[in-house]
Design a protein around this motif. Structure first.
Motif, short mmCIF file in Angstrom:
data_model
loop_
_atom_site.label_atom_id
_atom_site.label_comp_id
_atom_site.label_asym_id
_atom_site.label_seq_id
_atom_site.Cartn_x
_atom_site.Cartn_y
_atom_site.Cartn_z
N GLN A 91 -8.06 29.13 -6.02
CA GLN A 91 -9.15 28.28 -6.47
C GLN A 91 -9.49 28.54 -7.93
O GLN A 91 -9.88 27.62 -8.64
N HIS A 92 -9.36 29.78 -8.36
CA HIS A 92 -9.68 30.13 -9.74
C HIS A 92 -8.51 29.94 -10.70
O HIS A 92 -8.66 30.05 -11.90
N ASN A 93 -7.36 29.67 -10.17
CA ASN A 93 -6.14 29.52 -10.99
C ASN A 93 -5.42 28.24 -10.65
O ASN A 93 -4.23 28.24 -10.35
N GLN A 94 -6.11 27.13 -10.71
CA GLN A 94 -5.52 25.86 -10.28
C GLN A 94 -4.73 25.16 -11.37
O GLN A 94 -4.14 24.12 -11.12
N SER A 142 -7.05 33.47 -19.39
CA SER A 142 -7.74 33.55 -18.09
C SER A 142 -7.19 34.68 -17.24
O SER A 142 -7.87 35.19 -16.36
N ARG A 143 -5.96 35.08 -17.50
CA ARG A 143 -5.35 36.16 -16.73
C ARG A 143 -5.58 37.52 -17.36
O ARG A 143 -5.21 38.53 -16.79
N GLU A 175 -8.78 32.53 -2.52
CA GLU A 175 -9.79 32.68 -3.57
C GLU A 175 -9.14 32.64 -4.95
O GLU A 175 -9.64 31.98 -5.87
N TRP A 176 -8.05 33.36 -5.09
CA TRP A 176 -7.34 33.42 -6.37
C TRP A 176 -6.82 32.04 -6.76
O TRP A 176 -6.91 31.63 -7.91
#
Length: 173
Positions: free
Chosen positions: A114-117, A143-144, A111-112
């Motif tokens: 996918q959000h941090n590609q 974003s982080r 999941e992580w």
């Protein structure tokens, strides 16, 4: 495993630790125990690799206590941990921390990812054209940034007593 994978895994663990508000010895235990590099290490061996804030008298017991705290937090955040109330040693692969490890890497990590590609640039690394893409780096940092930090600390007082919004901060690298 290459250094990029290790960097990504470390960033994931740090992001999860931030989300779960792990600090001090809990953070040190979390980063050591849930690192894939240490997955096969016994707790009794792992304690010598942990940089405790306060050196414990019994490192193995300290690690067990920290893991119990971490697993409780995991349970509060959706990790299905069975058998936390049972006494005695759990069968191999079924201890609470091992269940938490499996949940972390098989459920939360994808999941992580996918959000941090966005590609991660390591210190000193530059993009193909010779210059680091500053906008991408700024976006990556923002974003982080934890929503809780932005919510609770909308303004930060600087050394000159000037107040600046968290969303206006940047790091000059």
């Amino acid at each position: 495993m290459d250094s990029q994978d290790k960097t990504t895994q470390r960033q994931f663990l740090e992001a999860i630790a931030l989300q779960l508000n792990l600090t001090g010895d809990s953070l040190a235990a979390f980063l050591a125990r849930f690192s894939p590099e240490n997955a096969d290490r016994e707790n009794s061996t792992l304690v010598s690799f942990i940089a405790w804030n306060n050196q414990p008298v019994d490192g193995a017991q300290k690690l067990q206590d920290e893991l119990a705290t971490i697993c409780k937090i995991f349970g509060e955040n959706g990790c299905p941990i069975d058998g936390q109330k049972k006494r005695g040693r759990a069968p191999k692969g079924q201890s609470p921390w091992e269940q938490g490890y499996k949940w972390l890497w098989e459920s939360r990590f994808p999941e992580w990812q996918q959000h941090n590609q966005q590609p991660v640039l390591e210190q000193g690394e530059t993009s193909r054209n010779g210059q680091a893409d500053i906008d991408a780096l700024v976006q990556q940092v923002r974003s982080r940034c934890c929503d809780k930090v932005r919510r609770n600390y909308s303004k930060i007082e600087l050394f000159n007593r000037k107040q600046v919004g968290v969303d206006q901060l940047y790091v000059d690298v």
